[in-house]
Design an enzyme around this catalytic site. Structure first.
Site, PDB file in Angstrom:
ATOM      1  N   ALA A 132       0.935  -1.197   0.060  1.00 55.18           N
ATOM      2  CA  ALA A 132      -0.013  -0.059  -0.155  1.00 55.18           C
ATOM      3  C   ALA A 132       0.935   1.255  -0.010  1.00 55.18           C
ATOM      4  O   ALA A 132       1.969   1.387   0.462  1.00 55.18           O
ATOM      5  CB  ALA A 132      -1.144   0.056   1.184  1.00 55.18           C
ATOM      6  N   CYS A 133       0.285   2.345  -0.728  1.00 57.61           N
ATOM      7  CA  CYS A 133       1.031   3.417  -0.424  1.00 57.61           C
ATOM      8  C   CYS A 133      -0.381   4.752  -0.552  1.00 57.61           C
ATOM      9  O   CYS A 133      -1.315   4.212  -0.252  1.00 57.61           O
ATOM     10  CB  CYS A 133       1.852   3.826  -1.630  1.00 57.61           C
ATOM     11  SG  CYS A 133       0.993   3.964  -3.228  1.00 57.61           S
ATOM     12  N   GLY A 134       0.053   6.197  -0.856  1.00 57.25           N
ATOM     13  CA  GLY A 134      -1.075   6.797  -0.899  1.00 57.25           C
ATOM     14  C   GLY A 134      -1.863   6.906  -1.959  1.00 57.25           C
ATOM     15  O   GLY A 134      -3.150   6.845  -1.720  1.00 57.25           O
ATOM     16  N   PHE A 161      -4.231   4.657  -0.072  1.00 49.78           N
ATOM     17  CA  PHE A 161      -4.933   5.163   1.172  1.00 49.78           C
ATOM     18  C   PHE A 161      -5.890   6.351   0.982  1.00 49.78           C
ATOM     19  O   PHE A 161      -6.605   6.811   1.634  1.00 49.78           O
ATOM     20  CB  PHE A 161      -3.816   5.651   2.253  1.00 49.78           C
ATOM     21  CG  PHE A 161      -2.966   4.394   2.934  1.00 49.78           C
ATOM     22  CD1 PHE A 161      -3.601   3.197   3.158  1.00 49.78           C
ATOM     23  CD2 PHE A 161      -1.723   4.405   2.925  1.00 49.78           C
ATOM     24  CE1 PHE A 161      -2.967   2.222   3.967  1.00 49.78           C
ATOM     25  CE2 PHE A 161      -0.944   3.298   3.289  1.00 49.78           C
ATOM     26  CZ  PHE A 161      -1.750   2.384   4.037  1.00 49.78           C
TER      27      PHE A 161
END
Length: 205
Positions: A132-134, A161
């Site tokens: 996961a990342c932004g 996210f």
């Protein structure tokens, strides 16, 4: 200097874009084959609690300080570029001149030890990792690297996210909302203003 800076900016952006397109293409093929599972934020909590996924947050340290999922594993795909050679200084000047003022982000470079650091934390390559990342772009690159490195139970947080709601994860720590942790600089204050205006508008309905 201005002509040189534009040339550097164009070449840096073109190189990064080619890298992202290649990684995205690889991951798309892997998702179609079932090797990587796309998981939207609304299903992430279930994937972690019921399916045995470990959340691997690949955002840099300065984003983690704003907000992170409690219990997640953190290994940055990008790190701050501390190189001060003349060419890199020009790149940094271009970055902060065109981007940094608005985003508040540091000039970064690929973490050369990313795979080794993940292997140190997760030696069993059969472990289910939800990467996961932004926004979902950096995690695409990370998932591709992890698959090439032998990890074969990978999930990708589709949309990152930024598309998560407050209740999508069990617990969040940090001073900001998880959805906004990627945003910085002037852009962050514009976002705050928009949120405030929206709240005022809803209150008048």
């Amino acid at each position: 200097m201005k002509g040189m800076s534009i040339w550097v900016n164009q070449n840096v952006c073109a190189h990064t874009l080619k890298f992202q397109i290649k990684a995205a293409s690889n991951v798309q093929q892997l998702m179609q084959s079932g090797a990587i599972k796309a998981i939207p934020a609304k299903d992430a909590g279930v994937a972690i609690r019921s399916e045995g996924f470990t959340l691997l947050d690949i955002r840099p340290e300065w984003e983690l300080k704003k907000a992170k999922v409690v219990g997640s594993l953190s290994v940055p795909l990008f790190i701050q570029d501390m190189d001060n050679t003349p060419l890199t200084l020009v790149k940094k000047w271009v970055h902060f001149g065109y981007i940094g003022f608005w985003t508040g982000q540091y000039f970064t470079t690929i973490n050369p030890d990313f795979l080794q650091q993940v292997e140190a934390s997760v030696p069993d390559k059969n472990t289910k990792l939800l990467v996961a990342c932004g926004e979902g772009l950096r995690s695409i690159m990370a998932a591709s690297k992890l698959y090439e490195g032998g990890y074969n139970n990978l999930g990708w947080l589709a949309g990152g996210f930024n598309r998560a709601a407050d209740a999508d994860f069990p617990a969040i720590e940090g001073p900001e909302k998880l959805q906004y942790a990627t945003i910085g600089g002037v852009s962050y204050y514009f976002l705050k203003l928009l949120v405030l205006l929206k709240a005022v508008g809803n209150g008048n309905d």
